[in-house]
Design an enzyme around this catalytic site. Structure first.
Site, mmCIF file in Angstrom:
data_model
loop_
_atom_site.group_PDB
_atom_site.id
_atom_site.type_symbol
_atom_site.label_atom_id
_atom_site.label_comp_id
_atom_site.label_asym_id
_atom_site.label_seq_id
_atom_site.Cartn_x
_atom_site.Cartn_y
_atom_site.Cartn_z
ATOM 1 N N ILE A 57 0.864 -1.176 0.000
ATOM 2 C CA ILE A 57 0.000 0.000 0.000
ATOM 3 C C ILE A 57 0.901 1.226 0.000
ATOM 4 O O ILE A 57 1.719 1.417 0.904
ATOM 5 C CB ILE A 57 -0.915 0.022 1.232
ATOM 6 N N HIS B 294 -5.780 -4.415 -11.978
ATOM 7 C CA HIS B 294 -6.532 -5.011 -10.865
ATOM 8 C C HIS B 294 -7.401 -6.138 -11.409
ATOM 9 O O HIS B 294 -8.070 -5.966 -12.433
ATOM 10 C CB HIS B 294 -7.407 -3.948 -10.199
#
Length: 217
Positions: free
Chosen positions: A94, A111
């Protein structure tokens, strides 16, 4: 031809990295990979880069007390490579808002879902459990909120009766290897613009479906 210089960040096997490396082997492809950076020294994607004579660097997140200091060194390594654009290809970290803001509109990710559906993890299993008829993957710009950036290109794959998450993931991955190099080509060719957090490819509002990509000239 002036090529877009990109840094690729990975954490694992790097199959999407390989798809981009393969695309770059075509002299007409408008992208040059300046470096492949991994937070894991044993990531096989590093070997893929070495085999293609691409510079590699390991920046282990375990060596840093916080995300900010890790991201600072990641940012500097990208700059040092001469890259002007960042590709996330299975990079399982992240990123801080500060890093993302430094690369605003200059960083894309892939994604494994047809965003905005199924942000986050375990997307294939979640799509099956939700009774979806189709699942897929999306190439999108990166924003501070996870999986919310402007959508460029998507692929769609039918969910078959009795599909397992791993079977579905394998079929989607084949199409990921098609859409990531294609979306990157569009970016490098200057065909992608962003307005009000939507991506446009030429005059077409994203996401473009792979089956309709032929309309982009």
């Amino acid at each position: 031809m002036t090529k877009l210089k990109v840094a690729v960040a990975i954490s694992g096997g790097g199959s999407n990295l390989q798809a981009i490396i393969d695309a770059c082997s075509n002299p007409d492809y408008p992208v040059e990979i300046t470096t492949v950076i991994s937070n894991k020294a044993d990531a096989y994607g590093l070997e893929r880069a070495r085999q293609a004579n691409i510079a590699t660097k390991v920046i282990s997140h375990k060596d840093y007390p916080d995300r900010e200091s890790f991201d600072a060194d990641l940012h500097q390594a990208i700059l040092d490579s001469g890259a002007e654009f960042v590709i996330l290809a299975g990079f399982m970290r992240i990123l801080t808002d500060g890093f993302i803001n430094k690369w605003h509109d200059k960083m894309i990710n892939i994604h494994p879902s047809m965003l905005p559906k199924f942000r986050g993890l375990d997307t294939h299993a979640r799509a099956i459990e939700a009774g979806e008829s189709h699942h897929g993957a999306t190439v999108h710009y990166v924003r501070a909120e996870l999986d919310t950036g402007p959508l460029i290109l998507q692929c769609s794959e039918e969910i078959l009766e009795n599909d397992t998450a791993s079977e579905l993931a394998a079929r989607v991955l084949v199409k990921e290897h098609q859409i990531y190099p294609l979306a990157l080509r569009w970016v490098a060719e200057g065909k992608v613009s962003i307005k009000d957090n939507d991506a446009y490819v030429n005059e077409f509002k994203g996401p473009i479906l792979l089956d309709e990509a032929h309309k982009i000239s």
